[in-house]
Design a protein around this motif. Structure first.
Motif, PDB file in Angstrom:
ATOM      1  N   SER A   5      -2.076   2.504  -0.748  1.00  0.00           N
ATOM      2  CA  SER A   5      -1.664   3.210  -1.929  1.00  0.00           C
ATOM      3  C   SER A   5      -2.137   2.079  -3.055  1.00  0.00           C
ATOM      4  CB  SER A   5      -0.095   3.744  -1.565  1.00  0.00           C
ATOM      5  OG  SER A   5       0.177   1.805  -1.920  1.00  0.00           O
ATOM      6  N   GLN A   6      -2.538   2.764  -4.437  1.00  0.00           N
ATOM      7  CA  GLN A   6      -2.766   2.328  -5.165  1.00  0.00           C
ATOM      8  C   GLN A   6      -0.770   1.718  -5.540  1.00  0.00           C
ATOM      9  OE1 GLN A   6      -5.420   1.988  -7.455  1.00  0.00           O
ATOM     10  NE2 GLN A   6      -6.193   2.424  -5.405  1.00  0.00           N
ATOM     11  N   ILE A   9      -1.276  -1.876  -4.128  1.00  0.00           N
ATOM     12  CA  ILE A   9      -2.508  -2.594  -4.871  1.00  0.00           C
ATOM     13  C   ILE A   9      -1.991  -3.323  -5.970  1.00  0.00           C
ATOM     14  CG2 ILE A   9      -4.525  -2.866  -5.947  1.00  0.00           C
ATOM     15  CD1 ILE A   9      -5.032  -0.444  -3.355  1.00  0.00           C
ATOM     16  N   GLN A  10      -1.287  -2.318  -6.913  1.00  0.00           N
ATOM     17  CA  GLN A  10      -0.478  -3.065  -8.269  1.00  0.00           C
ATOM     18  C   GLN A  10       0.348  -3.549  -8.197  1.00  0.00           C
ATOM     19  OE1 GLN A  10      -0.546   1.042 -10.256  1.00  0.00           O
ATOM     20  NE2 GLN A  10      -2.387   1.380  -9.809  1.00  0.00           N
ATOM     21  N   MET A  11       1.415  -3.918  -7.236  1.00  0.00           N
ATOM     22  CA  MET A  11       2.067  -5.071  -7.502  1.00  0.00           C
ATOM     23  C   MET A  11       2.350  -6.030  -6.964  1.00  0.00           C
ATOM     24  SD  MET A  11       5.786  -3.097  -6.407  1.00  0.00           S
ATOM     25  CE  MET A  11       6.223  -4.409  -5.085  1.00  0.00           C
ATOM     26  N   PRO A  12       2.122  -6.796  -8.292  1.00  0.00           N
ATOM     27  CA  PRO A  12       2.297  -8.103  -9.017  1.00  0.00           C
ATOM     28  C   PRO A  12       3.321  -9.405  -7.607  1.00  0.00           C
ATOM     29  CG  PRO A  12       4.246  -7.209  -9.799  1.00  0.00           C
ATOM     30  CD  PRO A  12       3.616  -5.979  -9.054  1.00  0.00           C
ATOM     31  N   SER A 130       9.402  -1.991 -11.048  1.00  0.00           N
ATOM     32  CA  SER A 130       8.437  -0.877 -12.280  1.00  0.00           C
ATOM     33  C   SER A 130       8.015   0.422 -11.283  1.00  0.00           C
ATOM     34  CB  SER A 130       8.684  -1.358 -13.763  1.00  0.00           C
ATOM     35  OG  SER A 130      10.074  -1.553 -13.803  1.00  0.00           O
ATOM     36  N   THR A 131       6.962  -1.075 -10.575  1.00  0.00           N
ATOM     37  CA  THR A 131       5.520  -0.438 -10.182  1.00  0.00           C
ATOM     38  C   THR A 131       6.478   0.388  -9.081  1.00  0.00           C
ATOM     39  OG1 THR A 131       4.672  -2.237 -10.877  1.00  0.00           O
ATOM     40  CG2 THR A 131       3.192  -1.162  -9.167  1.00  0.00           C
TER      41      THR A 131
END
Length: 396
Positions: A5-6, A9-12, A130-131
């Motif tokens: 999932s995007q 991928i965006q999870m820091p 938040s992500t």
């Protein structure tokens, strides 16, 4: 091949934990690593909490109540009353750590695409939570030159849009150790009332306020009952990080009812940990007095030693047990990795947390690190001596 999932991928990555493999490799090479990177206190857990688990005669380890037992929440309410926060058991939801409290809170008050304003640098996992919820963090920058004090209210106001749902603060702050004054909390009160927002305060370091300063809870202010949400945890207060018990506290009953639905979906917090946390509420004040005195001593030691290093700028914390320092290097991510991969001083090195991971504004904090003064004084002095040698060698 199935795709990730995007959102995934965006999870820091955690700026605190991402360097662990390098630290483990250093240890395998026989290098001693001083851990200044993570807020894991070396303070002993109150014996009363450990004994409550050790001496328990449970025969069937059953589910706990989703929001925590009424007995535990009533005792928690009494604890808050002693801190000028007048709440009842019905204002409290027990969670699996402060982390879950934040996830439930964000889930209860936001929809995907909504925004939360947070003064940065901030606790790195606020980005992750938040992500995970599809929410945008809108940062308002505080400066090391101001000791990371609350940014001007005008700076907050400029960022408020129709999608803004809340302002989130950590008080005292992780990673900065800054303690917001009552006047600063009052300013935030005015702006959330004006724009009908939630004010979320992560108050897990409430007990750790230094130099005669007093902690001001958002729940202690009049007129904020429907807007204020407190995130709390036993992790730091009682040096019980492994218990994973936290809570949400709010007088907004619609919010609490919503958070309980999230709590029911994950069934319950861990039973033994709740037993330990309930017992921990019997911890005498002398425990906190001793712990505070120890942290003040450590803070003074760390700041004094850091200020002796040429080119280092340090913010003096007023609470919690973290310190942010600006180093004479361009990229502390690279420096922190180098400390573990390529450097040692008499077969010793230090592990720090690069501060860029505590910002969401790209490029901010690149020359800063966060250090947790959770080691004894002699280890702190040794750690800064190692850091000083490392900076000399790294710059060459």
């Amino acid at each position: 091949m199935p795709s990730i999932s995007q959102k995934g991928i965006q999870m820091p990555e955690s700026p605190i934990r991402k360097l662990v493999p390098y630290a483990e490799n250093a240890k395998k090479r026989g290098v001693k690593v001083f851990h200044l990177n993570i807020g894991q206190p070396d303070i002993k857990t109150p014996q009363v909490a450990l004994d409550a688990v050790k001496n328990n005669s449970i025969e069937t380890l059953s589910y706990a109540r989703s929001e925590g037992s009424e007995v535990y929440r009533t005792k928690l309410a009494n604890y808050y009353t002693n801190h000028n926060i007048n709440v009842t058991a019905n204002n409290i939801v027990a969670t699996t750590g402060g982390s879950e409290a934040l996830l439930f809170t964000i889930g209860s008050i936001t929809d995907p695409g909504d925004e939360i304003i947070i003064p940065e640098p901030f606790y790195a996992n606020y980005n992750g939570f938040s992500t995970a919820s599809g929410v945008t963090v809108v940062p308002v920058i505080s400066k090391i030159e101001d000791n990371f004090a609350l940014p001007k209210i005008e700076d907050f106001e400029k960022l408020i849009t129709k999608n803004t749902k809340a302002i989130l603060i950590c008080n005292p702050g992780n990673p900065t150790g800054y303690l917001y004054s009552k006047e600063e909390i009052e300013k935030l009160k005015q702006i959330v009332l004006k724009h009908d927002l939630f004010l979320i305060a992560d108050e897990v370091y409430r007990e750790f306020a230094y130099d005669g300063l007093q902690h001001t809870s958002v729940l202690s202010l009049d007129g904020l009952a429907q807007n204020a949400i407190v995130i709390d945890s036993v992790s730091k207060r009682y040096s019980m990080c492994g218990a994973r018990i936290g809570c949400i506290v709010s007088k907004n009953q619609e919010f609490i009812k919503t958070a309980i639905k999230f709590a029911q979906a994950r069934l319950s917090p861990p039973t033994y940990a709740l037993i330990a946390s309930e017992a921990a509420l019997e911890t005498p004040q002398s425990y906190f007095d001793d712990v505070k005195a120890e942290y003040v001593d450590r803070r003074n030691t760390l700041v004094t030693e850091l200020e002796k290093i040429e080119g280092v700028k340090v913010a003096k914390p007023k609470g919690a047990f973290y310190c942010v320092a600006e180093l004479p290097v361009a990229d502390t991510d690279d420096f922190a990795k180098w400390l573990l991969e390529d450097f040692d001083f008499n077969n010793e090195t230090v592990m720090v947390a690069p501060a860029s991971g505590f910002y969401s504004t790209k490029g901010e904090g690149k020359n800063q690190i966060r250090m947790a003064y959770v080691l004894n004084k002699s280890d702190l002095i040794r750690s800064v001596a190692i850091l000083k040698e490392a900076l000399k060698k790294y710059s060459n």
